[in-house]
Design a protein around this motif. Structure first.
Motif, short mmCIF file in Angstrom:
data_model
loop_
_atom_site.label_atom_id
_atom_site.label_comp_id
_atom_site.label_asym_id
_atom_site.label_seq_id
_atom_site.Cartn_x
_atom_site.Cartn_y
_atom_site.Cartn_z
N GLY A 19 36.40 -57.37 -99.50
CA GLY A 19 37.45 -57.32 -98.48
C GLY A 19 37.66 -55.91 -97.98
N ALA A 20 37.62 -54.94 -98.88
CA ALA A 20 37.78 -53.54 -98.50
C ALA A 20 36.58 -53.07 -97.68
CB ALA A 20 37.95 -52.66 -99.74
N ILE A 21 35.38 -53.51 -98.08
CA ILE A 21 34.19 -53.16 -97.31
C ILE A 21 34.30 -53.71 -95.90
CG2 ILE A 21 31.70 -53.62 -97.09
CD1 ILE A 21 31.54 -53.39 -100.16
N SER A 22 34.71 -54.96 -95.78
CA SER A 22 34.86 -55.59 -94.47
C SER A 22 35.90 -54.85 -93.63
CB SER A 22 35.25 -57.06 -94.63
OG SER A 22 35.26 -57.69 -93.37
N TYR A 23 37.00 -54.45 -94.24
CA TYR A 23 38.05 -53.71 -93.54
C TYR A 23 37.49 -52.39 -92.98
CZ TYR A 23 42.26 -50.97 -92.78
OH TYR A 23 43.23 -50.18 -92.22
N HIS A 24 36.73 -51.67 -93.82
CA HIS A 24 36.14 -50.39 -93.37
C HIS A 24 35.12 -50.62 -92.25
CE1 HIS A 24 38.15 -48.10 -96.41
NE2 HIS A 24 37.58 -48.77 -97.39
N LEU A 25 34.31 -51.66 -92.39
CA LEU A 25 33.33 -51.97 -91.35
C LEU A 25 34.02 -52.27 -90.02
CD1 LEU A 25 30.85 -54.23 -93.34
CD2 LEU A 25 30.33 -51.99 -92.34
N ALA A 26 35.08 -53.06 -90.06
CA ALA A 26 35.80 -53.41 -88.83
C ALA A 26 36.38 -52.16 -88.18
CB ALA A 26 36.90 -54.42 -89.14
N ALA A 27 36.95 -51.28 -88.97
CA ALA A 27 37.55 -50.05 -88.43
C ALA A 27 36.48 -49.16 -87.81
CB ALA A 27 38.29 -49.31 -89.54
N ILE A 28 35.34 -49.04 -88.48
CA ILE A 28 34.27 -48.20 -87.95
C ILE A 28 33.70 -48.81 -86.68
CG2 ILE A 28 31.92 -47.40 -88.44
CD1 ILE A 28 32.90 -47.16 -91.42
N SER A 32 33.23 -47.12 -83.09
CA SER A 32 31.85 -46.88 -82.69
C SER A 32 31.11 -48.22 -82.61
CB SER A 32 31.21 -45.99 -83.75
OG SER A 32 30.29 -45.13 -83.21
N PRO A 33 31.17 -48.89 -81.46
CA PRO A 33 30.59 -50.23 -81.34
C PRO A 33 29.09 -50.30 -81.64
CG PRO A 33 32.01 -49.76 -79.48
CD PRO A 33 31.87 -48.48 -80.26
N ASP A 34 28.36 -49.19 -81.48
CA ASP A 34 26.92 -49.19 -81.72
C ASP A 34 26.56 -48.66 -83.10
OD1 ASP A 34 26.39 -50.20 -79.19
OD2 ASP A 34 26.35 -48.20 -78.29
N VAL A 35 27.47 -48.78 -84.04
CA VAL A 35 27.24 -48.24 -85.38
C VAL A 35 26.02 -48.87 -86.03
CG1 VAL A 35 28.75 -49.91 -86.53
CG2 VAL A 35 28.40 -47.68 -87.55
N LYS A 36 25.32 -48.06 -86.84
CA LYS A 36 24.19 -48.55 -87.64
C LYS A 36 24.60 -48.48 -89.10
CE LYS A 36 20.56 -46.97 -84.56
NZ LYS A 36 19.36 -46.12 -84.45
N ASN A 60 31.19 -58.76 -89.11
CA ASN A 60 31.85 -57.75 -88.29
C ASN A 60 31.07 -57.43 -87.02
OD1 ASN A 60 34.42 -56.59 -89.56
ND2 ASN A 60 33.05 -56.93 -91.29
N ASP A 61 30.13 -58.32 -86.66
CA ASP A 61 29.35 -58.20 -85.43
C ASP A 61 28.59 -56.89 -85.32
OD1 ASP A 61 30.07 -60.75 -84.48
OD2 ASP A 61 31.98 -59.95 -83.74
N ILE A 62 28.10 -56.40 -86.46
CA ILE A 62 27.26 -55.21 -86.47
C ILE A 62 25.82 -55.70 -86.57
CG2 ILE A 62 26.63 -53.12 -87.74
CD1 ILE A 62 29.58 -53.04 -88.68
N THR A 63 25.02 -55.34 -85.59
CA THR A 63 23.66 -55.89 -85.53
C THR A 63 22.60 -54.90 -86.00
OG1 THR A 63 23.49 -55.23 -83.22
CG2 THR A 63 24.26 -57.48 -83.67
N ALA A 64 22.93 -53.63 -86.13
CA ALA A 64 21.96 -52.63 -86.58
C ALA A 64 22.14 -52.43 -88.09
CB ALA A 64 22.17 -51.31 -85.84
#
Length: 75
Positions: A19-28, A32-36, A60-64
């Motif tokens: 849950g904490a990882i997901s929270y950090h991913l969402a914030a990042i 930065s929408p193009d985060v890798k 979290n819709d991160i594709t890279a």
């Protein structure tokens, strides 16, 4: 593009909660929408834990996403 690493540590410190990882991913991702993302793991980490982190990245819709296996000599 930004590059981040999500560490799910093992050893004397408990692993970071998904849950904490997901929270950090969402914030990042908001900043930065193009985060890798790079998920690094060695043989001590079971695949199911790596897969769970990969699923949080996808949620979290991160594709890279890259996954790096760490060999013993890399330490």
């Amino acid at each position: 593009l930004d590059l981040i690493e999500i560490a799910r540590a093992i050893g004397p410190n408990p692993p970071e909660d998904l849950g904490a990882i997901s929270y950090h991913l969402a914030a990042i991702r908001r900043q930065s929408p193009d985060v890798k993302v790079v998920v690094r793991a060695d043989r001590r980490i079971r695949y199911e834990h790596v897969r769970a982190v990969m699923q949080e990245v996808a949620r979290n819709d991160i594709t890279a996403l890259n996954v790096a296996a760490i060999a013993a000599e890399d330490r």
